[in-house]
Design a protein around this motif. Structure first.
Motif, short mmCIF file in Angstrom:
data_model
loop_
_atom_site.label_atom_id
_atom_site.label_comp_id
_atom_site.label_asym_id
_atom_site.label_seq_id
_atom_site.Cartn_x
_atom_site.Cartn_y
_atom_site.Cartn_z
N PRO A 1 3.32 -10.95 45.32
CA PRO A 1 3.93 -10.44 46.55
C PRO A 1 5.19 -11.24 46.89
CG PRO A 1 2.01 -11.80 47.04
CD PRO A 1 2.08 -11.71 45.55
N ASN B 1 -0.38 -9.02 51.48
CA ASN B 1 -0.32 -10.49 51.45
C ASN B 1 0.24 -11.07 52.75
OD1 ASN B 1 1.76 -12.92 50.81
ND2 ASN B 1 0.00 -13.09 49.46
N TRP C 1 0.92 -14.93 55.18
CA TRP C 1 1.02 -16.39 55.23
C TRP C 1 0.11 -16.87 56.36
CZ3 TRP C 1 6.69 -18.52 54.74
CH2 TRP C 1 7.33 -17.90 53.66
N GLY D 1 6.33 -19.34 36.28
CA GLY D 1 7.05 -19.58 35.03
C GLY D 1 6.80 -18.58 33.91
N GLN E 1 -0.14 -13.95 37.43
CA GLN E 1 0.64 -13.38 38.54
C GLN E 1 2.11 -13.69 38.28
OE1 GLN E 1 -0.67 -13.11 42.65
NE2 GLN E 1 0.98 -14.48 43.26
N GLY F 1 6.12 -13.18 39.39
CA GLY F 1 6.96 -12.86 40.54
C GLY F 1 8.39 -12.55 40.15
N THR F 2 9.10 -13.57 39.69
CA THR F 2 10.54 -13.44 39.45
C THR F 2 10.90 -12.25 38.56
OG1 THR F 2 10.78 -15.82 39.76
CG2 THR F 2 12.56 -14.71 38.60
C1 LIG Z 1 11.32 -14.18 46.49
C2 LIG Z 1 9.89 -14.59 46.41
C3 LIG Z 1 9.09 -14.44 47.53
C4 LIG Z 1 7.73 -14.76 47.47
N1 LIG Z 1 6.95 -14.56 48.57
C5 LIG Z 1 5.61 -14.73 48.47
C6 LIG Z 1 4.77 -14.38 49.56
O1 LIG Z 1 5.21 -13.94 50.63
N2 LIG Z 1 3.44 -14.55 49.38
C7 LIG Z 1 2.90 -15.02 48.20
O2 LIG Z 1 1.67 -15.10 48.08
N3 LIG Z 1 3.68 -15.36 47.17
C8 LIG Z 1 5.02 -15.22 47.28
N4 LIG Z 1 5.82 -15.52 46.21
C9 LIG Z 1 5.22 -16.04 44.95
C10 LIG Z 1 5.00 -14.89 43.96
O3 LIG Z 1 4.13 -13.94 44.47
C11 LIG Z 1 4.46 -15.42 42.61
O4 LIG Z 1 3.26 -16.12 42.77
C12 LIG Z 1 5.48 -16.33 41.93
O5 LIG Z 1 6.77 -15.79 42.03
C13 LIG Z 1 5.11 -16.53 40.47
O6 LIG Z 1 6.01 -17.36 39.82
P1 LIG Z 1 7.32 -16.81 39.02
O7 LIG Z 1 8.34 -16.55 40.08
O8 LIG Z 1 7.70 -17.97 38.17
O9 LIG Z 1 6.92 -15.59 38.26
C14 LIG Z 1 7.18 -15.26 46.27
C15 LIG Z 1 8.01 -15.43 45.14
C16 LIG Z 1 9.35 -15.10 45.20
C17 LIG Z 1 10.20 -15.27 43.97
#
Ligand SMILES: Cc1cc2nc3c(=O)[nH]c(=O)nc-3n(C[C@H](O)[C@H](O)[C@H](O)COP(=O)(O)O)c2cc1C
Length: 357
Positions: A21, A72, A74, A222, A241, A243-244
Protein backbone atom coordinates in the motif's frame (compact mmCIF):
# COMPACT_ATOMS: atom_id res chain seq x y z
CA UNK A 1 4.69 -25.60 -6.20
CA UNK A 2 6.34 -22.36 -4.95
CA UNK A 3 3.05 -20.43 -5.26
CA UNK A 4 1.39 -22.65 -2.64
CA UNK A 5 2.27 -20.92 0.65
CA UNK A 6 0.53 -20.23 3.95
CA UNK A 7 -0.22 -16.71 2.70
CA UNK A 8 -1.66 -17.71 -0.71
CA UNK A 9 -3.83 -20.36 0.98
CA UNK A 10 -5.11 -18.03 3.71
CA UNK A 11 -5.80 -15.09 1.37
CA UNK A 12 -6.85 -17.15 -1.68
CA UNK A 13 -4.16 -15.73 -3.98
CA UNK A 14 -2.69 -17.35 -7.10
CA UNK A 15 0.84 -16.15 -6.33
CA UNK A 16 2.56 -14.97 -3.11
CA UNK A 17 2.94 -11.40 -4.32
CA UNK A 18 1.49 -8.39 -2.52
CA UNK A 19 1.38 -4.91 -3.98
CA UNK A 20 2.40 -2.77 -1.01
CA UNK A 21 0.00 0.00 0.00
CA UNK A 22 1.04 3.64 -0.49
CA UNK A 23 0.02 6.47 1.80
CA UNK A 24 -0.33 10.19 1.02
CA UNK A 25 -2.60 9.70 -1.97
CA UNK A 26 -0.25 7.55 -4.06
CA UNK A 27 -2.41 4.41 -3.99
CA UNK A 28 -4.91 3.95 -6.83
CA UNK A 29 -7.96 1.78 -7.43
CA UNK A 30 -6.67 0.91 -10.94
CA UNK A 31 -3.49 -0.51 -9.40
CA UNK A 32 -5.31 -2.52 -6.72
CA UNK A 33 -7.70 -3.98 -9.31
CA UNK A 34 -4.88 -4.85 -11.74
CA UNK A 35 -2.94 -6.73 -9.05
CA UNK A 36 -5.88 -8.46 -7.35
CA UNK A 37 -7.34 -9.53 -10.72
CA UNK A 38 -3.90 -10.90 -11.68
CA UNK A 39 -4.02 -13.17 -8.62
CA UNK A 40 -1.93 -11.15 -6.14
CA UNK A 41 -3.03 -8.96 -3.23
CA UNK A 42 -3.75 -5.36 -4.24
CA UNK A 43 -3.55 -2.88 -1.34
CA UNK A 44 -4.83 0.67 -0.91
CA UNK A 45 -3.33 3.03 1.67
CA UNK A 46 -6.21 5.04 3.16
CA UNK A 47 -4.18 6.85 5.83
CA UNK A 48 -4.89 10.27 4.26
CA UNK A 49 -8.67 9.72 3.95
CA UNK A 50 -11.59 10.31 6.30
CA UNK A 51 -14.48 7.86 6.69
CA UNK A 52 -16.33 9.05 3.57
CA UNK A 53 -13.16 8.85 1.47
CA UNK A 54 -12.41 5.31 2.69
CA UNK A 55 -15.99 4.21 1.89
CA UNK A 56 -15.68 5.60 -1.65
CA UNK A 57 -12.38 3.77 -2.25
CA UNK A 58 -13.74 0.43 -1.00
CA UNK A 59 -16.87 0.80 -3.15
CA UNK A 60 -14.77 1.52 -6.28
CA UNK A 61 -12.56 -1.52 -5.64
CA UNK A 62 -15.56 -3.80 -4.96
CA UNK A 63 -17.30 -2.62 -8.12
CA UNK A 64 -14.33 -3.89 -10.16
CA UNK A 65 -13.07 -7.04 -8.47
CA UNK A 66 -14.40 -9.89 -6.36
CA UNK A 67 -10.88 -10.91 -5.38
CA UNK A 68 -8.95 -10.31 -2.16
CA UNK A 69 -7.75 -6.76 -1.48
CA UNK A 70 -6.35 -4.87 1.52
CA UNK A 71 -7.07 -1.49 3.10
CA UNK A 72 -4.13 -0.03 5.01
CA UNK A 73 -3.86 2.44 7.92
CA UNK A 74 -1.18 4.05 10.07
CA UNK A 75 -1.56 3.45 13.81
CA UNK A 76 -1.08 6.74 15.77
CA UNK A 77 2.39 6.97 17.27
CA UNK A 78 2.87 9.37 20.20
CA UNK A 79 0.63 12.40 19.64
CA UNK A 80 0.67 12.05 15.82
CA UNK A 81 -3.13 11.85 15.56
CA UNK A 82 -3.48 15.34 17.06
CA UNK A 83 -0.09 16.95 17.63
CA UNK A 84 0.17 19.55 20.34
CA UNK A 85 2.52 22.32 19.31
CA UNK A 86 2.95 25.79 20.64
CA UNK A 87 2.50 28.94 18.56
CA UNK A 88 6.29 29.34 18.68
CA UNK A 89 6.88 25.80 17.38
CA UNK A 90 4.42 26.38 14.55
CA UNK A 91 6.10 29.67 13.67
CA UNK A 92 9.59 28.16 13.53
CA UNK A 93 8.33 25.19 11.46
CA UNK A 94 6.96 27.67 8.91
CA UNK A 95 10.09 29.85 9.02
CA UNK A 96 12.30 26.90 8.12
CA UNK A 97 10.32 26.38 4.92
CA UNK A 98 9.66 30.06 4.16
CA UNK A 99 12.35 30.24 1.40
CA UNK A 100 10.54 27.45 -0.49
CA UNK A 101 7.10 29.05 -0.09
CA UNK A 102 8.55 32.38 -1.29
CA UNK A 103 10.42 30.84 -4.21
CA UNK A 104 7.36 28.90 -5.41
CA UNK A 105 5.10 31.91 -4.73
CA UNK A 106 2.87 29.97 -2.34
CA UNK A 107 1.56 32.02 0.60
CA UNK A 108 2.60 30.67 4.01
CA UNK A 109 -0.41 28.64 5.16
CA UNK A 110 -2.51 29.35 8.24
CA UNK A 111 -2.36 26.70 10.94
CA UNK A 112 -5.07 24.10 10.22
CA UNK A 113 -7.53 22.89 12.87
CA UNK A 114 -6.19 19.34 12.35
CA UNK A 115 -3.26 17.99 10.33
CA UNK A 116 -5.07 14.87 9.11
CA UNK A 117 -8.12 12.62 9.58
CA UNK A 118 -9.05 11.04 12.94
CA UNK A 119 -7.65 7.51 13.32
CA UNK A 120 -10.68 6.40 15.37
CA UNK A 121 -13.02 7.37 12.52
CA UNK A 122 -10.74 5.66 9.98
CA UNK A 123 -10.49 2.37 11.84
CA UNK A 124 -14.24 2.29 12.61
CA UNK A 125 -14.90 2.77 8.89
CA UNK A 126 -12.49 -0.02 7.92
CA UNK A 127 -14.18 -2.38 10.41
CA UNK A 128 -17.61 -1.44 9.11
CA UNK A 129 -16.51 -2.11 5.50
CA UNK A 130 -15.03 -5.55 6.36
CA UNK A 131 -12.33 -5.65 3.67
CA UNK A 132 -10.82 -9.13 3.21
CA UNK A 133 -7.51 -7.78 4.61
CA UNK A 134 -6.65 -4.92 6.99
CA UNK A 135 -2.94 -4.07 6.98
CA UNK A 136 -1.27 -1.46 9.15
CA UNK A 137 2.06 0.13 10.08
CA UNK A 138 3.60 2.01 13.03
CA UNK A 139 2.18 -0.16 15.77
CA UNK A 140 -0.42 -2.59 17.02
CA UNK A 141 -4.17 -1.90 16.86
CA UNK A 142 -6.10 -2.19 20.15
CA UNK A 143 -7.22 -5.62 21.37
CA UNK A 144 -10.81 -4.52 20.66
CA UNK A 145 -10.04 -3.75 17.01
CA UNK A 146 -8.17 -7.03 16.53
CA UNK A 147 -11.05 -8.98 18.18
CA UNK A 148 -13.54 -7.36 15.84
CA UNK A 149 -11.35 -8.19 12.81
CA UNK A 150 -11.22 -11.82 13.92
CA UNK A 151 -15.01 -12.02 14.38
CA UNK A 152 -15.63 -10.35 11.01
CA UNK A 153 -13.17 -12.62 9.16
CA UNK A 154 -10.82 -9.74 8.28
CA UNK A 155 -7.22 -10.98 7.99
CA UNK A 156 -4.73 -8.67 9.72
CA UNK A 157 -1.21 -7.84 8.46
CA UNK A 158 1.12 -5.81 10.71
CA UNK A 159 4.54 -4.44 9.78
CA UNK A 160 7.71 -5.05 11.80
CA UNK A 161 11.24 -3.70 11.36
CA UNK A 162 12.71 -5.86 14.15
CA UNK A 163 12.05 -9.30 15.60
CA UNK A 164 10.82 -7.64 18.83
CA UNK A 165 8.15 -5.69 16.94
CA UNK A 166 7.14 -8.88 15.11
CA UNK A 167 6.76 -10.75 18.40
CA UNK A 168 4.64 -7.97 19.90
CA UNK A 169 2.33 -8.01 16.85
CA UNK A 170 2.03 -11.80 16.84
CA UNK A 171 1.42 -11.96 20.62
CA UNK A 172 -1.40 -9.43 20.16
CA UNK A 173 -3.05 -11.81 17.68
CA UNK A 174 -2.09 -10.22 14.34
CA UNK A 175 -2.44 -12.88 11.60
CA UNK A 176 0.65 -12.17 9.46
CA UNK A 177 3.81 -10.08 9.83
CA UNK A 178 5.29 -7.91 7.10
CA UNK A 179 9.04 -7.96 7.83
CA UNK A 180 10.17 -4.65 6.38
CA UNK A 181 13.84 -4.29 5.57
CA UNK A 182 15.81 -1.06 5.40
CA UNK A 183 15.85 -1.20 1.57
CA UNK A 184 12.13 -0.39 1.35
CA UNK A 185 10.77 2.81 -0.16
CA UNK A 186 8.70 5.22 1.93
CA UNK A 187 8.65 5.38 5.72
CA UNK A 188 10.66 3.28 8.13
CA UNK A 189 7.66 1.94 10.08
CA UNK A 190 9.39 1.20 13.41
CA UNK A 191 7.40 1.68 16.61
CA UNK A 192 9.38 0.26 19.54
CA UNK A 193 12.62 2.15 18.99
CA UNK A 194 13.71 5.14 16.93
CA UNK A 195 13.77 4.10 13.25
CA UNK A 196 17.46 5.06 13.02
CA UNK A 197 18.10 2.12 15.40
CA UNK A 198 16.04 -0.34 13.31
CA UNK A 199 17.91 -0.48 10.02
CA UNK A 200 18.17 -4.24 9.44
CA UNK A 201 18.18 -5.28 5.78
CA UNK A 202 15.48 -7.58 4.37
CA UNK A 203 17.63 -10.69 3.99
CA UNK A 204 18.91 -10.47 7.58
CA UNK A 205 15.47 -9.59 8.98
CA UNK A 206 13.35 -12.35 7.40
CA UNK A 207 14.93 -15.34 9.21
CA UNK A 208 15.01 -13.41 12.51
CA UNK A 209 11.29 -12.71 12.27
CA UNK A 210 10.55 -16.26 11.05
CA UNK A 211 12.35 -17.58 14.16
CA UNK A 212 10.51 -15.16 16.48
CA UNK A 213 6.89 -15.86 15.46
CA UNK A 214 4.68 -18.77 14.43
CA UNK A 215 2.43 -16.78 12.08
CA UNK A 216 3.33 -16.40 8.37
CA UNK A 217 5.92 -13.78 7.49
CA UNK A 218 5.77 -11.57 4.41
CA UNK A 219 9.02 -9.97 3.21
CA UNK A 220 9.15 -6.32 2.13
CA UNK A 221 11.99 -4.13 0.92
CA UNK A 222 14.29 -4.15 -2.09
CA UNK A 223 12.60 -6.82 -4.24
CA UNK A 224 11.86 -5.97 -7.86
CA UNK A 225 12.32 -9.23 -9.75
CA UNK A 226 12.20 -13.02 -9.40
CA UNK A 227 15.64 -13.19 -7.79
CA UNK A 228 14.49 -11.04 -4.86
CA UNK A 229 11.22 -12.94 -4.45
CA UNK A 230 13.00 -16.30 -4.60
CA UNK A 231 15.59 -15.17 -2.02
CA UNK A 232 12.81 -14.03 0.34
CA UNK A 233 10.92 -17.32 0.00
CA UNK A 234 14.07 -19.38 0.52
CA UNK A 235 14.82 -17.32 3.66
CA UNK A 236 11.44 -18.37 5.05
CA UNK A 237 8.98 -15.71 3.88
CA UNK A 238 5.55 -16.92 2.71
CA UNK A 239 5.05 -13.97 0.33
CA UNK A 240 6.80 -10.87 -1.01
CA UNK A 241 5.38 -7.36 -0.63
CA UNK A 242 6.61 -5.11 -3.42
CA UNK A 243 6.16 -1.35 -3.36
CA UNK A 244 8.47 0.71 -5.55
CA UNK A 245 8.10 -1.45 -8.68
CA UNK A 246 4.28 -1.06 -8.51
CA UNK A 247 4.53 2.64 -7.62
CA UNK A 248 6.45 3.11 -10.89
CA UNK A 249 3.56 1.65 -12.93
CA UNK A 250 1.16 3.93 -14.79
CA UNK A 251 -1.78 2.67 -12.71
CA UNK A 252 -0.39 4.18 -9.47
CA UNK A 253 -1.14 7.72 -8.40
CA UNK A 254 2.52 8.77 -8.50
CA UNK A 255 3.10 11.94 -10.52
CA UNK A 256 4.81 11.63 -13.93
CA UNK A 257 7.79 13.56 -12.47
CA UNK A 258 8.16 11.03 -9.63
CA UNK A 259 7.68 8.05 -11.95
CA UNK A 260 10.30 9.37 -14.38
CA UNK A 261 12.77 9.71 -11.47
CA UNK A 262 12.21 6.06 -10.49
CA UNK A 263 13.29 4.96 -13.98
CA UNK A 264 16.21 7.43 -14.14
CA UNK A 265 19.86 7.05 -13.13
CA UNK A 266 19.10 9.32 -10.12
CA UNK A 267 17.25 6.41 -8.48
CA UNK A 268 20.60 4.70 -7.94
CA UNK A 269 21.00 7.05 -4.98
CA UNK A 270 18.27 6.81 -2.35
CA UNK A 271 18.51 8.26 1.15
CA UNK A 272 16.74 7.88 4.47
CA UNK A 273 15.58 11.34 5.51
CA UNK A 274 13.19 13.10 7.90
CA UNK A 275 13.14 16.17 5.65
CA UNK A 276 9.74 15.70 4.00
CA UNK A 277 7.50 14.45 6.82
CA UNK A 278 9.40 14.62 10.10
CA UNK A 279 9.62 10.80 10.07
CA UNK A 280 12.43 8.76 8.59
CA UNK A 281 11.63 7.66 5.03
CA UNK A 282 13.50 6.55 1.91
CA UNK A 283 13.47 8.86 -1.12
CA UNK A 284 15.56 9.42 -4.20
CA UNK A 285 18.18 11.94 -3.09
CA UNK A 286 17.53 15.58 -4.01
CA UNK A 287 18.55 19.11 -3.02
CA UNK A 288 15.76 19.54 -0.44
CA UNK A 289 17.15 16.58 1.52
CA UNK A 290 20.60 18.18 1.54
CA UNK A 291 19.16 21.54 2.58
CA UNK A 292 17.39 19.99 5.59
CA UNK A 293 20.44 17.96 6.64
CA UNK A 294 21.65 19.04 10.07
CA UNK A 295 18.30 20.73 10.74
CA UNK A 296 16.61 17.54 12.02
CA UNK A 297 16.36 19.05 15.52
CA UNK A 298 14.39 22.07 14.35
CA UNK A 299 12.26 20.29 11.73
CA UNK A 300 8.63 20.00 12.78
CA UNK A 301 7.71 16.47 13.82
CA UNK A 302 5.21 14.28 11.97
CA UNK A 303 2.54 15.09 10.82
CA UNK A 304 3.25 18.84 10.88
CA UNK A 305 6.25 18.72 8.53
CA UNK A 306 4.32 16.36 6.19
CA UNK A 307 1.38 18.78 6.12
CA UNK A 308 3.64 21.80 5.44
CA UNK A 309 5.63 20.19 2.61
CA UNK A 310 2.36 18.92 1.08
CA UNK A 311 1.27 22.58 0.70
CA UNK A 312 4.23 23.11 -1.64
CA UNK A 313 3.65 20.05 -3.80
CA UNK A 314 1.31 21.31 -6.52
CA UNK A 315 3.27 24.51 -7.11
CA UNK A 316 6.51 22.49 -7.25
CA UNK A 317 4.98 20.02 -9.71
CA UNK A 318 3.60 22.82 -11.89
CA UNK A 319 7.13 24.25 -12.03
CA UNK A 320 8.66 20.79 -12.74
CA UNK A 321 10.76 21.05 -9.55
CA UNK A 322 11.82 17.50 -8.63
CA UNK A 323 14.47 19.07 -6.36
CA UNK A 324 11.94 20.08 -3.67
CA UNK A 325 9.40 17.22 -3.54
CA UNK A 326 9.54 13.77 -1.95
CA UNK A 327 10.54 11.09 -4.46
CA UNK A 328 9.83 7.97 -2.38
CA UNK A 329 11.78 4.99 -3.64
CA UNK A 330 13.25 1.74 -2.42
CA UNK A 331 16.77 0.57 -3.17
CA UNK A 332 15.49 -1.77 -5.90
CA UNK A 333 14.55 1.06 -8.29
CA UNK A 334 17.54 0.56 -10.64
CA UNK A 335 16.07 -2.89 -11.47
CA UNK A 336 12.76 -1.48 -12.76
CA UNK A 337 11.66 -2.19 -16.34
CA UNK A 338 7.88 -2.44 -16.35
CA UNK A 339 5.39 0.38 -16.77
CA UNK A 340 2.09 -1.53 -16.54
CA UNK A 341 0.99 -3.40 -13.40
CA UNK A 342 -0.36 -6.52 -15.12
CA UNK A 343 2.86 -6.87 -17.12
CA UNK A 344 4.95 -6.35 -14.00
CA UNK A 345 2.91 -8.94 -12.12
CA UNK A 346 3.25 -11.48 -14.97
CA UNK A 347 7.00 -10.84 -15.10
CA UNK A 348 7.42 -11.27 -11.32
CA UNK A 349 5.60 -14.61 -11.35
CA UNK A 350 7.47 -15.94 -14.44
CA UNK A 351 10.84 -14.70 -13.20
CA UNK A 352 10.39 -16.19 -9.70
CA UNK A 353 9.32 -19.43 -11.37
CA UNK A 354 12.45 -19.39 -13.56
CA UNK A 355 14.80 -18.72 -10.61
CA UNK A 356 13.16 -21.28 -8.31
CA UNK A 357 13.13 -23.96 -11.02
C1 LIG B 1 5.52 5.93 -1.71
C2 LIG B 1 5.36 4.84 -0.71
C3 LIG B 1 4.36 4.95 0.24
C4 LIG B 1 4.15 3.92 1.16
N1 LIG B 1 3.13 4.02 2.05
C5 LIG B 1 2.83 2.96 2.85
C6 LIG B 1 1.68 2.99 3.68
O1 LIG B 1 0.92 3.98 3.73
N2 LIG B 1 1.43 1.89 4.42
C7 LIG B 1 2.23 0.77 4.38
O2 LIG B 1 1.92 -0.23 5.04
N3 LIG B 1 3.33 0.73 3.61
C8 LIG B 1 3.63 1.80 2.85
N4 LIG B 1 4.73 1.74 2.02
C9 LIG B 1 5.59 0.52 2.01
C10 LIG B 1 5.17 -0.41 0.86
O3 LIG B 1 3.85 -0.83 1.00
C11 LIG B 1 6.11 -1.63 0.76
O4 LIG B 1 6.13 -2.36 1.96
C12 LIG B 1 7.53 -1.20 0.42
O5 LIG B 1 7.52 -0.22 -0.59
C13 LIG B 1 8.34 -2.42 -0.04
O6 LIG B 1 9.64 -2.07 -0.36
P1 LIG B 1 10.12 -1.65 -1.86
O7 LIG B 1 9.71 -0.22 -2.01
O8 LIG B 1 11.60 -1.80 -1.79
O9 LIG B 1 9.46 -2.57 -2.82
C14 LIG B 1 4.98 2.77 1.13
C15 LIG B 1 6.02 2.69 0.18
C16 LIG B 1 6.21 3.70 -0.73
C17 LIG B 1 7.30 3.57 -1.76
Amino acid sequence: MWTDTRVTRALRLDAPIIQGPFGSGLSAVDLVVAVSESGGLGSFGVHHLDGAGIRAVAASIRARTQRTFALNLWIPLGDSDDPQLTAEQWRSACELLRPYFDELRVPLPARPVRFGPHYEEQVETVLELTPPVFSFVFGVPSAGVLDRCRSAGIATLGAATTADEAKLLADAGVDMIVATGFEAGGHRVSFLREPEDCLTGTLALIPQVVDAVKVPVIAAGGMADGRGIAAALVAGAQAAQIGTAFLACEESNATPLHRAKLFSADARRTTLTRAFTGRLARSVHNEFIDAMRGKERILASYPVQAWLTAQLKSAALAAGRADVISLWSGQGAPLLKHHRARELFGFLVADAQRVLA
